[in-house]
Design a protein around this motif. Sequence first.
Motif, mmCIF file in Angstrom:
data_model
loop_
_atom_site.group_PDB
_atom_site.id
_atom_site.type_symbol
_atom_site.label_atom_id
_atom_site.label_comp_id
_atom_site.label_asym_id
_atom_site.label_seq_id
_atom_site.Cartn_x
_atom_site.Cartn_y
_atom_site.Cartn_z
ATOM 1 N N PRO A 1 0.838 -1.206 0.000
ATOM 2 C CA PRO A 1 0.000 0.000 0.000
ATOM 3 C C PRO A 1 0.865 1.246 0.000
ATOM 4 C CG PRO A 1 0.087 -0.945 2.193
ATOM 5 C CD PRO A 1 0.778 -1.930 1.281
ATOM 6 N N ASN A 2 0.351 2.306 -0.612
ATOM 7 C CA ASN A 2 1.009 3.622 -0.629
ATOM 8 C C ASN A 2 2.338 3.635 -1.381
ATOM 9 O OD1 ASN A 2 -1.055 4.745 1.129
ATOM 10 N ND2 ASN A 2 -0.036 3.668 2.805
ATOM 11 N N VAL A 3 2.571 2.643 -2.247
ATOM 12 C CA VAL A 3 3.815 2.589 -3.015
ATOM 13 C C VAL A 3 3.625 3.284 -4.360
ATOM 14 C CG1 VAL A 3 5.419 1.034 -4.195
ATOM 15 C CG2 VAL A 3 4.631 0.501 -1.900
ATOM 16 N N MET A 4 4.603 4.093 -4.744
ATOM 17 C CA MET A 4 4.550 4.802 -6.024
ATOM 18 C C MET A 4 5.008 3.899 -7.157
ATOM 19 S SD MET A 4 6.093 8.556 -5.121
ATOM 20 C CE MET A 4 5.588 9.229 -6.690
ATOM 21 N N VAL A 5 4.312 3.985 -8.293
ATOM 22 C CA VAL A 5 4.671 3.193 -9.476
ATOM 23 C C VAL A 5 4.547 4.058 -10.726
ATOM 24 C CG1 VAL A 5 4.014 0.957 -8.494
ATOM 25 C CG2 VAL A 5 2.306 2.335 -9.702
ATOM 26 N N PHE A 6 5.274 3.665 -11.772
ATOM 27 C CA PHE A 6 5.093 4.262 -13.090
ATOM 28 C C PHE A 6 3.913 3.579 -13.781
ATOM 29 C CE2 PHE A 6 9.820 4.325 -12.535
ATOM 30 C CZ PHE A 6 9.987 5.702 -12.472
ATOM 31 N N PRO A 7 3.263 4.241 -14.727
ATOM 32 C CA PRO A 7 2.302 3.525 -15.569
ATOM 33 C C PRO A 7 3.021 2.409 -16.319
ATOM 34 C CG PRO A 7 2.118 5.907 -15.877
ATOM 35 C CD PRO A 7 3.367 5.665 -15.085
ATOM 36 N N GLY A 8 2.423 1.242 -16.357
ATOM 37 C CA GLY A 8 3.068 0.141 -17.066
ATOM 38 C C GLY A 8 2.385 -1.179 -16.797
ATOM 39 N N GLY A 9 2.839 -2.206 -17.485
ATOM 40 C CA GLY A 9 2.266 -3.530 -17.303
ATOM 41 C C GLY A 9 2.797 -4.504 -18.333
ATOM 42 N N GLY B 1 -8.793 3.879 -10.847
ATOM 43 C CA GLY B 1 -9.464 3.556 -9.596
ATOM 44 C C GLY B 1 -8.583 2.789 -8.627
ATOM 45 N N GLU B 2 -7.418 2.338 -9.097
ATOM 46 C CA GLU B 2 -6.533 1.569 -8.244
ATOM 47 C C GLU B 2 -5.439 2.421 -7.613
ATOM 48 O OE1 GLU B 2 -7.190 -1.481 -7.483
ATOM 49 O OE2 GLU B 2 -8.919 -1.450 -8.826
ATOM 50 N N LEU B 3 -5.310 3.662 -8.074
ATOM 51 C CA LEU B 3 -4.274 4.534 -7.559
ATOM 52 C C LEU B 3 -4.914 5.667 -6.761
ATOM 53 C CD1 LEU B 3 -1.957 4.746 -10.692
ATOM 54 C CD2 LEU B 3 -1.674 3.312 -8.677
ATOM 55 N N GLU B 4 -4.400 5.870 -5.553
ATOM 56 C CA GLU B 4 -4.956 6.891 -4.678
ATOM 57 C C GLU B 4 -4.600 8.293 -5.170
ATOM 58 O OE1 GLU B 4 -3.586 6.750 -0.575
ATOM 59 O OE2 GLU B 4 -5.677 6.867 0.038
ATOM 60 N N GLU B 5 -3.452 8.394 -5.800
ATOM 61 C CA GLU B 5 -2.988 9.686 -6.312
ATOM 62 C C GLU B 5 -2.260 9.452 -7.625
ATOM 63 O OE1 GLU B 5 -0.541 13.627 -4.716
ATOM 64 O OE2 GLU B 5 -0.679 11.831 -3.490
ATOM 65 N N LEU B 6 -2.555 10.262 -8.603
ATOM 66 C CA LEU B 6 -1.947 10.127 -9.919
ATOM 67 C C LEU B 6 -1.658 11.521 -10.430
ATOM 68 C CD1 LEU B 6 -1.176 8.224 -12.286
ATOM 69 C CD2 LEU B 6 -3.514 8.477 -13.123
ATOM 70 N N ARG B 7 -0.386 11.876 -10.491
ATOM 71 C CA ARG B 7 -0.011 13.223 -10.903
ATOM 72 C C ARG B 7 1.476 13.266 -11.231
ATOM 73 N NH1 ARG B 7 2.727 16.048 -6.851
ATOM 74 N NH2 ARG B 7 2.524 15.241 -4.723
ATOM 75 N N PHE B 8 1.948 14.448 -11.611
ATOM 76 C CA PHE B 8 3.366 14.649 -11.860
ATOM 77 C C PHE B 8 4.057 15.004 -10.542
ATOM 78 C CE2 PHE B 8 1.829 15.073 -16.171
ATOM 79 C CZ PHE B 8 2.852 14.498 -16.918
ATOM 80 N N PHE B 9 5.117 14.269 -10.240
ATOM 81 C CA PHE B 9 5.923 14.496 -9.050
ATOM 82 C C PHE B 9 7.315 14.943 -9.482
ATOM 83 C CE2 PHE B 9 2.776 11.370 -7.867
ATOM 84 C CZ PHE B 9 2.464 11.638 -6.535
ATOM 85 N N THR B 10 7.914 15.864 -8.732
ATOM 86 C CA THR B 10 9.323 16.143 -8.982
ATOM 87 C C THR B 10 10.131 14.931 -8.522
ATOM 88 O OG1 THR B 10 9.738 17.127 -6.806
ATOM 89 C CG2 THR B 10 8.951 18.610 -8.558
ATOM 90 N N ILE B 11 11.322 14.803 -9.069
ATOM 91 C CA ILE B 11 12.180 13.692 -8.664
ATOM 92 C C ILE B 11 12.489 13.790 -7.177
ATOM 93 C CG2 ILE B 11 14.462 12.654 -8.963
ATOM 94 C CD1 ILE B 11 14.287 13.335 -11.917
#
Length: 257
Positions: A64-72, A174-184
Motif C-alpha cells: 500500500p502507498n507505493v509509487m509506481v510508473f504507468p506500465g504492465g 481507480g486503483e491509484l490513490e494519487e496520480l499526478r506529476f511528481f518532482t524527482i
Amino acid sequence: MTDDAPPKPEAPTDDNPGGAAEARPAANRAVHPRHAASLILWRQGARGVEVLMGIRHARHRFMPNVMVFPGGRVDRADYRAKALDELPGFTRFCLERAAAPSLARAVGIAAARELHEETGLVLGRMEGQALLPSLGVIEYLCRAVTPPNRFMRFNARFLIAPAEAAHGAIRGSGELEELRFFTIEETRHHKVATITAKVLSEFAAWLAMSPAEREARELICFRGMDGRLPEGPARLRKGSALPQTPSRQGPKGPWNP
C-alpha cells in the motif's frame, strides 16, 4: 496465455513493474518472467523535472502507498497493433539488444497502451475506441528482471517520453490513490520499490546527459536483488548504421513471448 502464466493479478495495477505482485514470495515452482513495459512520462515544471507516477491505494493488501510508473505486461494484441508511427532507430537498437524485433515493437505499443489505460492520457491519437500510439517519441532507458523467488516476475523495459507528446485529462483507473506529476525530489519522500528508486536514479543521470552521451552510454539491466549489470554500449561500432525505422503498421509474425 500459456499454461505457466502467473495467476490473474488482483487489480489492473498489480502487473506494474515495481508493483505489488513482484513483492510476494513465489510458490514452490519456477516463475517465468513476463515481458513488460513502463513509461516515464516527464516534463519540465516550475520546481524542476517532473515524472508521472501513481500511488497505490492504502487499502491494498500488498505494498500500500507505493509509487509506481504507468506500465504492465506486454499483451498478445500488442504484437499486431497498428501505430501512428514507428520507434526511432536508436530506441529500436537498444530494445533489440535483448529482444526480437517483433517484441521490441510490442514493448513500445504496450507502454503507450498502459499509459492510456491507467492514466487516460493519449500518446498518439484515438480512432474510435482504439488507441493509435505514437512510437516515434519514445526513448529507451534501461531493463530490469525480477528476482526468481517472486510470485510474479517481469522482464521489464523502462521507456521515456516527453509529456508534451501526450494529450487528454489525467484520470486514474481507480486503483491509484494519487496520480499526478511528481518532482524527482518529491519521489524520494514517498514509498517506492527498490527497483523504482534505481530506475529514477538512472533517469536522473539520463537527463544530465547530452544526446551524444546518451547514445554512448552503457546500457544497463538490473538482475536479482542488487545487480546493476552492463548489457553493452548503446552506441554502434563506427561505420555501422542504425536500423531503419519501418514504414509498416505492425508485425505480421506470430506472438513471440
